[in-house]
Enzyme design. Sequence first.
Site, PDB file in Angstrom:
ATOM      1  N   ILE A  48      -5.765   0.102  -1.362  1.00  0.00           N
ATOM      2  CA  ILE A  48      -5.080  -0.198  -2.614  1.00  0.00           C
ATOM      3  C   ILE A  48      -4.428   1.094  -3.092  1.00  0.00           C
ATOM      4  O   ILE A  48      -4.850   2.191  -2.749  1.00  0.00           O
ATOM      5  CB  ILE A  48      -6.016  -0.799  -3.691  1.00  0.00           C
ATOM      6  CG1 ILE A  48      -7.246   0.081  -3.916  1.00  0.00           C
ATOM      7  CG2 ILE A  48      -6.438  -2.195  -3.317  1.00  0.00           C
ATOM      8  CD1 ILE A  48      -8.183  -0.482  -4.984  1.00  0.00           C
ATOM      9  N   ASP A  49      -3.377   0.969  -3.879  1.00  0.00           N
ATOM     10  CA  ASP A  49      -2.582   2.113  -4.296  1.00  0.00           C
ATOM     11  C   ASP A  49      -3.396   3.082  -5.159  1.00  0.00           C
ATOM     12  O   ASP A  49      -4.381   2.700  -5.796  1.00  0.00           O
ATOM     13  CB  ASP A  49      -1.358   1.659  -5.090  1.00  0.00           C
ATOM     14  CG  ASP A  49      -0.461   0.734  -4.294  1.00  0.00           C
ATOM     15  OD1 ASP A  49      -0.499   0.801  -3.060  1.00  0.00           O
ATOM     16  OD2 ASP A  49       0.263  -0.064  -4.925  1.00  0.00           O
ATOM     17  N   ARG A  50      -2.926   4.318  -5.210  1.00  0.00           N
ATOM     18  CA  ARG A  50      -3.595   5.350  -6.011  1.00  0.00           C
ATOM     19  C   ARG A  50      -3.789   4.902  -7.448  1.00  0.00           C
ATOM     20  O   ARG A  50      -4.873   5.047  -8.018  1.00  0.00           O
ATOM     21  CB  ARG A  50      -2.775   6.642  -5.972  1.00  0.00           C
ATOM     22  CG  ARG A  50      -3.373   7.769  -6.818  1.00  0.00           C
ATOM     23  CD  ARG A  50      -2.454   8.972  -6.861  1.00  0.00           C
ATOM     24  NE  ARG A  50      -1.185   8.648  -7.506  1.00  0.00           N
ATOM     25  CZ  ARG A  50      -0.161   9.478  -7.603  1.00  0.00           C
ATOM     26  NH1 ARG A  50      -0.241  10.685  -7.069  1.00  0.00           N
ATOM     27  NH2 ARG A  50       0.964   9.114  -8.206  1.00  0.00           N
ATOM     28  N   ARG A  61       3.226  -5.530  -6.527  1.00  0.00           N
ATOM     29  CA  ARG A  61       4.188  -4.796  -7.348  1.00  0.00           C
ATOM     30  C   ARG A  61       5.621  -5.166  -6.972  1.00  0.00           C
ATOM     31  O   ARG A  61       6.477  -5.394  -7.836  1.00  0.00           O
ATOM     32  CB  ARG A  61       3.958  -3.300  -7.195  1.00  0.00           C
ATOM     33  CG  ARG A  61       2.586  -2.852  -7.659  1.00  0.00           C
ATOM     34  CD  ARG A  61       2.253  -1.444  -7.185  1.00  0.00           C
ATOM     35  NE  ARG A  61       3.170  -0.457  -7.756  1.00  0.00           N
ATOM     36  CZ  ARG A  61       3.230   0.799  -7.362  1.00  0.00           C
ATOM     37  NH1 ARG A  61       2.449   1.239  -6.371  1.00  0.00           N
ATOM     38  NH2 ARG A  61       4.080   1.640  -7.933  1.00  0.00           N
TER      39      ARG A  61
END
Length: 300
Positions: free
Chosen positions: A133-135, A233
């Site tokens: 998962i993204d930062r 996103r």
Amino acid sequence: MTLFADTAGERLDAFLARQPGTLSRSAAQRLIEEGMVTRNGVPGKKNDRLNIGDRVEYTIPEAKPVNIVPTEMPLDIVYEDDDLLVINKPKGLVVHPAAGHADDTLVNGLLYALGGDLSGINGELRPGIVHRIDRDTSGLIIAAKNDTAHVRLAEQLQDHTLARTYRCIVVGGLREDSGTVDAPIGRCPTDRKKMAVVSGGRRAVTHWTALERFPGATYVECRLETGRTHQIRVHMAYIGHPILGDTVYGSKKAVPGLQGQCLHAVGLRFLHPRTGEMVELSCPLPEEFERQLKKYRGMT
């Protein structure tokens, strides 16, 4: 190891990947590219089509340590057993070391916490991060402790039996109560640091449901059918409702009191790689997410 093909016309990489407890599709392709796989005594190619009875031999190199420094850090462990653990990752924490983020990543923390309990997928001794998962996205992420668990969980990602549920606040009011975005994702042709819906991209499917509606925003639950980079996103921005606080795919202006996008991986459901039993896990929303909801609820 020696195997014999039992299906005509199957690709070599796919054949290797479906063997119980052996390799993921990407790991099989890497072994083929490195000349570690032969078909009837001849070096194989990943898109070779097999005949019934073809002799397939392959060698998995011994796991070698990677040059990552174990780092002590607090980990919010939601679930752990001998095969895997699930962490509730906070915003701001990078999953894997990369350029500009060599230290203080989730992998550094897992190396410290797990010691020798690491998977050796792809010939590297490392914590088996099954998905990313993204930062600046928070929430649940799985790490495998051994190769068998890693491969079986990766297979569930491929066949969609590993279900991932996210919550987010998006900008604007969604017209319908639910929907599906089925649009291919690839590198943005004008900005290589971004992803975009592009012709020829990899198939990406996101199912969404509106949970609450506010003036100028909607609280949404998303379920991933596929797992492309930045998928939710990109897809929400594609349908005209970028995620609140996403300065890459939405407004460039930061939202007061919010670090990054308002997106949280709230739930996981998968079959345990050893027992086959269903495991369902969830975690609460972060405080800053709850504050945004409280603010919007006060506007209605």
